[in-house]
Design a protein around this motif. Structure first.
Motif, PDB file in Angstrom:
ATOM      1  N   THR A  15       1.012  -1.301  -0.047  1.00 39.89           N
ATOM      2  CA  THR A  15      -0.012  -0.206  -0.123  1.00 39.89           C
ATOM      3  C   THR A  15       0.778   1.160  -0.152  1.00 39.89           C
ATOM      4  OG1 THR A  15      -1.650  -1.053   1.248  1.00 39.89           O
ATOM      5  CG2 THR A  15      -1.908   1.172   1.353  1.00 39.89           C
ATOM      6  N   GLY A  16       1.892   1.315   0.799  1.00 37.77           N
ATOM      7  CA  GLY A  16       3.125   2.518   1.033  1.00 37.77           C
ATOM      8  C   GLY A  16       3.709   2.358  -0.411  1.00 37.77           C
ATOM      9  N   PHE A  17       3.867   1.390  -0.987  1.00 40.82           N
ATOM     10  CA  PHE A  17       4.681   1.377  -2.319  1.00 40.82           C
ATOM     11  C   PHE A  17       3.822   1.886  -3.275  1.00 40.82           C
ATOM     12  CE2 PHE A  17       5.998  -0.562  -6.221  1.00 40.82           C
ATOM     13  CZ  PHE A  17       7.286  -0.390  -6.331  1.00 40.82           C
ATOM     14  N   ILE A  18       2.389   1.445  -3.440  1.00 41.99           N
ATOM     15  CA  ILE A  18       1.469   2.060  -4.503  1.00 41.99           C
ATOM     16  C   ILE A  18       1.396   3.509  -4.395  1.00 41.99           C
ATOM     17  CG2 ILE A  18      -0.508   1.875  -5.327  1.00 41.99           C
ATOM     18  CD1 ILE A  18      -0.785  -1.218  -4.357  1.00 41.99           C
ATOM     19  N   ILE A  19       1.273   3.986  -3.067  1.00 42.21           N
ATOM     20  CA  ILE A  19       1.222   5.360  -2.755  1.00 42.21           C
ATOM     21  C   ILE A  19       2.482   6.260  -3.470  1.00 42.21           C
ATOM     22  CG2 ILE A  19       0.897   7.348  -1.146  1.00 42.21           C
ATOM     23  CD1 ILE A  19      -0.675   5.042   0.604  1.00 42.21           C
ATOM     24  N   LEU A  20       3.616   5.448  -3.022  1.00 39.49           N
ATOM     25  CA  LEU A  20       4.733   6.222  -3.551  1.00 39.49           C
ATOM     26  C   LEU A  20       4.816   6.107  -4.910  1.00 39.49           C
ATOM     27  CD1 LEU A  20       7.533   7.238  -2.251  1.00 39.49           C
ATOM     28  CD2 LEU A  20       8.475   4.952  -2.625  1.00 39.49           C
ATOM     29  N   MET A  21       4.706   5.145  -5.609  1.00 37.13           N
ATOM     30  CA  MET A  21       4.792   4.950  -7.242  1.00 37.13           C
ATOM     31  C   MET A  21       3.533   6.129  -7.673  1.00 37.13           C
ATOM     32  SD  MET A  21       7.009   2.776  -8.304  1.00 37.13           S
ATOM     33  CE  MET A  21       6.236   2.634  -9.952  1.00 37.13           C
ATOM     34  N   PHE A  22       2.387   6.311  -7.292  1.00 32.84           N
ATOM     35  CA  PHE A  22       1.644   7.199  -7.912  1.00 32.84           C
ATOM     36  C   PHE A  22       1.987   8.529  -7.572  1.00 32.84           C
ATOM     37  CE2 PHE A  22      -1.584   3.634  -8.302  1.00 32.84           C
ATOM     38  CZ  PHE A  22      -2.366   4.114  -9.541  1.00 32.84           C
ATOM     39  N   ASN A  23       2.668   8.946  -6.190  1.00 39.69           N
ATOM     40  CA  ASN A  23       2.736  10.147  -6.068  1.00 39.69           C
ATOM     41  C   ASN A  23       4.042  10.885  -6.867  1.00 39.69           C
ATOM     42  OD1 ASN A  23       1.261  10.661  -3.936  1.00 39.69           O
ATOM     43  ND2 ASN A  23       2.624   9.824  -2.120  1.00 39.69           N
ATOM     44  N   ASN A  24       4.820   9.806  -7.251  1.00 35.11           N
ATOM     45  CA  ASN A  24       6.037  10.128  -8.393  1.00 35.11           C
ATOM     46  C   ASN A  24       5.196  10.497  -9.685  1.00 35.11           C
ATOM     47  OD1 ASN A  24       8.105  10.230  -6.295  1.00 35.11           O
ATOM     48  ND2 ASN A  24       8.523   8.049  -6.507  1.00 35.11           N
ATOM     49  N   ALA A  25       4.478   9.523 -10.048  1.00 37.45           N
ATOM     50  CA  ALA A  25       3.853   9.604 -11.290  1.00 37.45           C
ATOM     51  C   ALA A  25       2.872  10.816 -11.618  1.00 37.45           C
ATOM     52  CB  ALA A  25       3.213   8.177 -11.698  1.00 37.45           C
ATOM     53  N   LEU A  26       2.205  11.092 -10.466  1.00 43.61           N
ATOM     54  CA  LEU A  26       1.145  12.006 -10.588  1.00 43.61           C
ATOM     55  C   LEU A  26       1.923  13.424 -10.093  1.00 43.61           C
ATOM     56  CD1 LEU A  26      -1.819  10.312  -8.722  1.00 43.61           C
ATOM     57  CD2 LEU A  26      -1.769  10.908 -11.282  1.00 43.61           C
ATOM     58  N   GLY A  27       2.844  13.356  -9.769  1.00 45.62           N
ATOM     59  CA  GLY A  27       3.568  14.775  -9.376  1.00 45.62           C
ATOM     60  C   GLY A  27       4.173  15.221 -10.804  1.00 45.62           C
ATOM     61  N   ASP A  28       4.808  14.237 -11.520  1.00 46.92           N
ATOM     62  CA  ASP A  28       5.325  14.451 -12.787  1.00 46.92           C
ATOM     63  C   ASP A  28       4.349  15.058 -13.923  1.00 46.92           C
ATOM     64  OD1 ASP A  28       7.876  14.267 -11.786  1.00 46.92           O
ATOM     65  OD2 ASP A  28       7.865  12.148 -12.530  1.00 46.92           O
ATOM     66  N   SER A  29       2.985  14.359 -13.681  1.00 48.47           N
ATOM     67  CA  SER A  29       1.954  14.506 -14.797  1.00 48.47           C
ATOM     68  C   SER A  29       0.996  15.639 -14.336  1.00 48.47           C
ATOM     69  CB  SER A  29       1.297  13.444 -15.108  1.00 48.47           C
ATOM     70  OG  SER A  29       2.024  12.300 -15.380  1.00 48.47           O
ATOM     71  N   TYR A  30       0.845  15.643 -13.089  1.00 45.57           N
ATOM     72  CA  TYR A  30      -0.349  16.595 -12.829  1.00 45.57           C
ATOM     73  C   TYR A  30       0.320  17.753 -11.790  1.00 45.57           C
ATOM     74  CZ  TYR A  30      -3.438  13.566 -14.903  1.00 45.57           C
ATOM     75  OH  TYR A  30      -4.179  12.957 -16.049  1.00 45.57           O
ATOM     76  N   SER A  75       3.405  -6.094 -10.919  1.00 40.43           N
ATOM     77  CA  SER A  75       2.499  -5.564 -11.737  1.00 40.43           C
ATOM     78  C   SER A  75       1.819  -4.215 -11.902  1.00 40.43           C
ATOM     79  CB  SER A  75       1.312  -6.431 -11.707  1.00 40.43           C
ATOM     80  OG  SER A  75       0.576  -6.455 -10.407  1.00 40.43           O
ATOM     81  N   ILE A  76       1.793  -3.470 -10.463  1.00 38.65           N
ATOM     82  CA  ILE A  76       1.455  -2.257 -10.186  1.00 38.65           C
ATOM     83  C   ILE A  76       2.535  -1.260 -10.840  1.00 38.65           C
ATOM     84  CG2 ILE A  76       2.367  -1.908  -7.902  1.00 38.65           C
ATOM     85  CD1 ILE A  76      -0.760  -0.254  -9.345  1.00 38.65           C
ATOM     86  N   SER A  77       3.887  -1.709 -10.613  1.00 35.93           N
ATOM     87  CA  SER A  77       4.737  -0.758 -11.318  1.00 35.93           C
ATOM     88  C   SER A  77       4.880  -0.788 -12.721  1.00 35.93           C
ATOM     89  CB  SER A  77       6.235  -1.210 -10.808  1.00 35.93           C
ATOM     90  OG  SER A  77       6.420  -1.184  -9.564  1.00 35.93           O
ATOM     91  N   LEU A  78       4.660  -1.795 -13.385  1.00 34.04           N
ATOM     92  CA  LEU A  78       4.567  -1.932 -14.928  1.00 34.04           C
ATOM     93  C   LEU A  78       3.309  -1.351 -15.466  1.00 34.04           C
ATOM     94  CD1 LEU A  78       5.387  -5.679 -15.415  1.00 34.04           C
ATOM     95  CD2 LEU A  78       6.837  -3.829 -16.089  1.00 34.04           C
ATOM     96  N   SER A  79       2.026  -1.225 -14.542  1.00 32.76           N
ATOM     97  CA  SER A  79       0.981  -0.745 -15.187  1.00 32.76           C
ATOM     98  C   SER A  79       1.093   0.870 -14.852  1.00 32.76           C
ATOM     99  CB  SER A  79      -0.364  -1.251 -14.230  1.00 32.76           C
ATOM    100  OG  SER A  79      -0.494  -2.461 -14.273  1.00 32.76           O
TER     101      SER A  79
END
Length: 438
Positions: free
Chosen positions: A244-259, A393-397
């Protein structure tokens, strides 16, 4: 055991465990609501940035508690009380030792930790304020959860909900006092959460030192085989919680760059909802797991199969209910955390939440099947499931879906990841059934 008696026993474990997890997730969300409403969206984003560290604390707790609990209930099923008490004592010793080490390492490397979590310059100080307090309460976070799992193995799951209610009410009251009355900001929210974890920990210590407890401390020798057994059975659940923490970390990094901050603010709310869903599914898993392990140890395989069906049906019902509520009331979910007059931002956030919640329909089956496989002595299978759904799979997605389609499609990443993992989960579940027949 009849089907009626088994179902009642399952409910005896399910209802308090589910209530405990939902209460925990709810008061964690209330923490975010107070921060968002009382301090602002910047502070809410800062707390979200810190959430992977909190997930790490609970991952450590699960590593030891779930591993120890499976061993305890297995030996209780075998009527070997000495081995059960030994596993209980070793579990507590390991938890306390690791929590102290983690506290010291984290506190004296706070700046490095904040950078690793991906805090931007605009909210870095807020993240440090929040984390510096949470770290000091790390031992209580870990020990409280350890005791919560142990008390279920002890056969008194209803006690967990009593202490959780005390913890939740304490957190809510102190959040209001520290944020709205004394204006302590995110530090006040962290202190409230820390105290709320400390009180039930004290209560559990009192219980396990009383004559009412079946499990008790005993002399032990810490062997490598003990550690290996605990870690083997606890690692899959720990990976699930840490994911859960890893998913949040991945999304935070990706969304920070995109939005930018818009994406981070939106996902700060989604992260709380995700935590609620994951904890709900873990609660269902943890309700069935000790019973499954017990009856598997007793070689009552027909009962084990019925428990598996109960667990999967419960997961399906929970997933559908949560998904439906989100589709109907997405605006109200965001309204709980902060107020905004930006119509475009609200539309964007609602769009993101509705798509993101597709993953909730599938998520519970992966955690439930994984937990079942560990309970029937197939921990390697749950390890595969946990590693796949929570990391690979979440990283790849998150990386590939926006590349193939558009950056707006990132909200489908959770659903795609869970669906891919489900195919593997069902394969391993079927393989486990075939092995059991041999």
């Amino acid at each position: 055991m009849t089907k009626t008696n088994l179902f009642k026993t399952y409910l005896k474990y399910l209802l308090p465990t589910l209530a405990t997890m939902v209460l925990f997730s709810t008061y964690t969300m209330i923490d975010g609501i107070f921060v968002g409403q009382g301090v602002g969206s910047h502070a809410l984003s800062a707390v979200n940035i810190a959430m992977p560290y909190v997930a790490l604390l609970f991952a450590v707790s699960m590593l030891i508690s779930i591993g120890s609990s499976n061993i305890i209930t297995y030996y209780l099923g075998r009527k070997d009380e000495h081995r059960a008490n030994e596993a209980f004592t070793i579990g507590l010793f390991l938890s306390f030792t690791i929590s102290i080490i983690l506290t010291l390492v984290s506190y004296f490397n706070l700046d490095i930790l904040v950078d690793m979590l991906g805090a931007t310059d605009s909210i870095k100080d807020l993240v440090k304020d929040y984390l510096s307090v949470i770290i000091l309460f790390s031992t209580f976070f870990i020990m409280t959860y350890i005791f919560e799992i142990m008390v279920k193995a002890d056969g008194t799951p209803q006690l967990a909900i009593v202490f959780m209610v005390v913890s939740a009410l304490t957190n809510i009251v102190l959040d209001y006092v520290f944020i709205f009355i004394y204006d302590y900001g995110v530090k006040g929210a962290a202190v409230a959460t820390g105290i709320a974890q400390t009180l039930p920990c004290i209560g559990y210590v009192i219980y396990f030192r009383s004559k009412k407890a079946k499990l008790s401390l005993t002399k032990f020798k810490l062997r490598l085989s003990n550690l290996k057994e605990i870690f083997i059975y606890g690692a899959p659940a720990s990976l699930t919680e840490l994911s859960t923490g890893f998913i949040i970390l991945m999304f935070n990094n990706a969304l920070g760059d995109s939005y930018g901050e818009v994406g981070l603010t939106t996902f700060s709310v989604l992260a709380y909802v995700l935590t609620l869903v994951v904890n709900t599914m873990l609660a269902i898993n943890q309700s069935a797991q000790p019973l499954t392990s017990y009856f598997y140890g007793a070689k009552e395989y027909g009962v084990v199969n019925r428990l598996k069906r109960y667990m999967l049906v419960t997961v399906a019902i929970a997933g559908i209910l949560i998904f439906t509520m989100i589709q109907i009331f997405p605006g109200q979910v965001f309204g709980l955390f902060f107020k905004s007059d930006d119509v475009e931002f609200i539309k964007f956030s609602i769009y993101a939440l509705r798509i993101f919640s597709l993953g909730f329909l599938v998520l519970g089956f992966n955690t439930g099947i994984g937990g079942y496989l560990t309970a029937v002595k197939r921990p390697k299978y749950e390890f595969i499931i946990s590693a796949l759904r929570g990391y690979i799979s979440i990283s790849l997605s998150i990386i590939l879906i926006p590349m193939i389609f558009s950056h707006h499609s990132i909200w489908y990443a959770l659903f795609a990841s869970e669906l891919l993992t489900l195919l593997v989960s069902l394969f391993l579940l079927n393989k486990s059934s075939e092995l059991a027949k041999k």
